[in-house]
Design a protein around this motif. Structure first.
Motif, PDB file in Angstrom:
ATOM      1  N   ASP A  50      -8.810  94.085   5.769  1.00 33.42           N
ATOM      2  CA  ASP A  50      -7.456  94.486   5.356  1.00 33.42           C
ATOM      3  C   ASP A  50      -7.505  95.232   4.021  1.00 33.42           C
ATOM      4  O   ASP A  50      -8.542  95.297   3.368  1.00 33.42           O
ATOM      5  N   ASP A  51      -6.360  95.824   3.686  1.00 30.94           N
ATOM      6  CA  ASP A  51      -6.294  96.655   2.486  1.00 30.94           C
ATOM      7  C   ASP A  51      -4.830  96.737   2.048  1.00 30.94           C
ATOM      8  O   ASP A  51      -3.938  96.332   2.785  1.00 30.94           O
ATOM      9  N   TYR A  52      -4.619  97.320   0.850  1.00 27.04           N
ATOM     10  CA  TYR A  52      -3.258  97.426   0.326  1.00 27.04           C
ATOM     11  C   TYR A  52      -2.443  98.430   1.126  1.00 27.04           C
ATOM     12  O   TYR A  52      -2.982  99.415   1.611  1.00 27.04           O
ATOM     13  N   PRO A  53      -1.146  98.186   1.235  1.00 24.76           N
ATOM     14  CA  PRO A  53      -0.306  99.129   1.997  1.00 24.76           C
ATOM     15  C   PRO A  53      -0.071 100.436   1.234  1.00 24.76           C
ATOM     16  O   PRO A  53       0.233 100.388   0.040  1.00 24.76           O
ATOM     17  N   TYR A  54      -0.216 101.555   1.911  1.00 20.41           N
ATOM     18  CA  TYR A  54       0.224 102.832   1.337  1.00 20.41           C
ATOM     19  C   TYR A  54       1.705 102.743   1.056  1.00 20.41           C
ATOM     20  O   TYR A  54       2.458 102.192   1.867  1.00 20.41           O
ATOM     21  N   GLY A  55       2.110 103.286  -0.076  1.00 20.26           N
ATOM     22  CA  GLY A  55       3.529 103.259  -0.434  1.00 20.26           C
ATOM     23  C   GLY A  55       3.921 101.992  -1.158  1.00 20.26           C
ATOM     24  O   GLY A  55       5.074 101.846  -1.574  1.00 20.26           O
ATOM     25  N   GLY A  56       2.962 101.069  -1.306  1.00 20.08           N
ATOM     26  CA  GLY A  56       3.214  99.834  -2.051  1.00 20.08           C
ATOM     27  C   GLY A  56       3.923  98.784  -1.236  1.00 20.08           C
ATOM     28  O   GLY A  56       4.202  98.973  -0.049  1.00 20.08           O
ATOM     29  N   GLY A  57       4.202  97.670  -1.886  1.00 22.39           N
ATOM     30  CA  GLY A  57       4.867  96.572  -1.193  1.00 22.39           C
ATOM     31  C   GLY A  57       3.975  95.350  -1.145  1.00 22.39           C
ATOM     32  O   GLY A  57       2.785  95.422  -1.473  1.00 22.39           O
TER      33      GLY A  57
END
Ligand code: 6GU
Length: 234
Positions: A50-57
């Motif tokens: 898994d990884d961080y969401p594009y666009g944040g959140g």
């Protein structure tokens, strides 16, 4: 039939397939079930899935590459079959969909985590997205156990004759009638007289009435669906 599950928590699902009807079906060679660890298809040393969401959140998103590698690897082994992504956004599972999936030679079942799976997995890898109901699970694993159980019990030879009756009743779109066993009276609660009467015709009628009464009271939506079906086929 062969079922492949893909999950980051293999032990969470594997145990469920080592008991009862599913175990017996596996032992008899009616179904082959493989639990695959998504991390084995990660591309980096840390086996990142898994990884961080594009666009944040908040929360993490499951990366696409491991899912594609896993499914492509499984498909190379032959028997193409639909790839089912378990997600709360999917089509709600019912017995009609179970029957459809049970008719396949092979299923690949992907257990997404609740926070999310990269959209490209839904769009370009999954053939169908399935949810088991309108509530939130932390991941698709319990749903995979539910789906697998429902599919396996429909395989020819998976059920003993005494186990197959419940399906028939639900397939007719009605709930089951009340069941009793001995003793005839327990803490003052008596078994309905008709069941002790020995009158098979009367027992049949009573059970049918109970099924209809129960379904009308508890699940009127089932009677509605039954109407829809007969309208559609008439
Ligand atoms: Cl398939 N996944 C998750 N995370 N929650 C659910 C579900 C699936 N079905 C119902 N709730």
């Amino acid at each position: 039939m062969r079922i492949d599950l893909v999950t980051i928590f293999p032990p969470l699902v594997a145990g469920a397939f080592e008991q009862s009807i599913i175990k017996r079906a596996r032992d008899r060679g009616i179904v082959e079930i493989h639990v695959n660890d998504l991390r084995e298809y990660a591309t980096d040393r840390h086996r990142t899935v898994d990884d961080y969401p594009y666009g944040g959140g908040a929360g993490m998103v499951m990366k696409p590459e491991p899912w594609f590698r896993a499914v492509e690897h499984l498909r190379e082994q032959g028997h193409p079959g639909p790839c089912v992504l378990l997600t709360p956004q999917g089509r709600r599972l019912d017995q009609a969909l179970v029957r459809r999936l049970a008719a396949e030679d092979r299923l690949i079942i992907l257990c997404g985590r609740y926070e999310g799976v990269d959209e490209r997995v839904r769009e370009h890898l999954a053939d169908i997205e399935v949810s088991i109901g309108d509530y939130v699970l932390s991941g698709g694993e319990p749903a995979a156990v539910v789906l697998t159980d429902a599919v396996v019990r429909l395989q020819p030879g998976a059920l003993g004759s005494s186990e197959s009756t419940v399906e028939e009743s639900f397939s007719e779109g009605l709930l089951e009638y009340p069941q009793y066993t001995r003793p005839p009276e327990f803490r003052g609660w008596r078994v309905p007289d008709v069941l002790l009467s020995g009158d098979h015709g009367a027992v049949e009628r009573w059970r049918r009435e109970q099924q209809q009464h129960r379904t009308r009271r508890r699940r009127p939506d089932l009677l509605q669906e039954q109407g829809d079906v007969s309208e559609a086929t008439s």
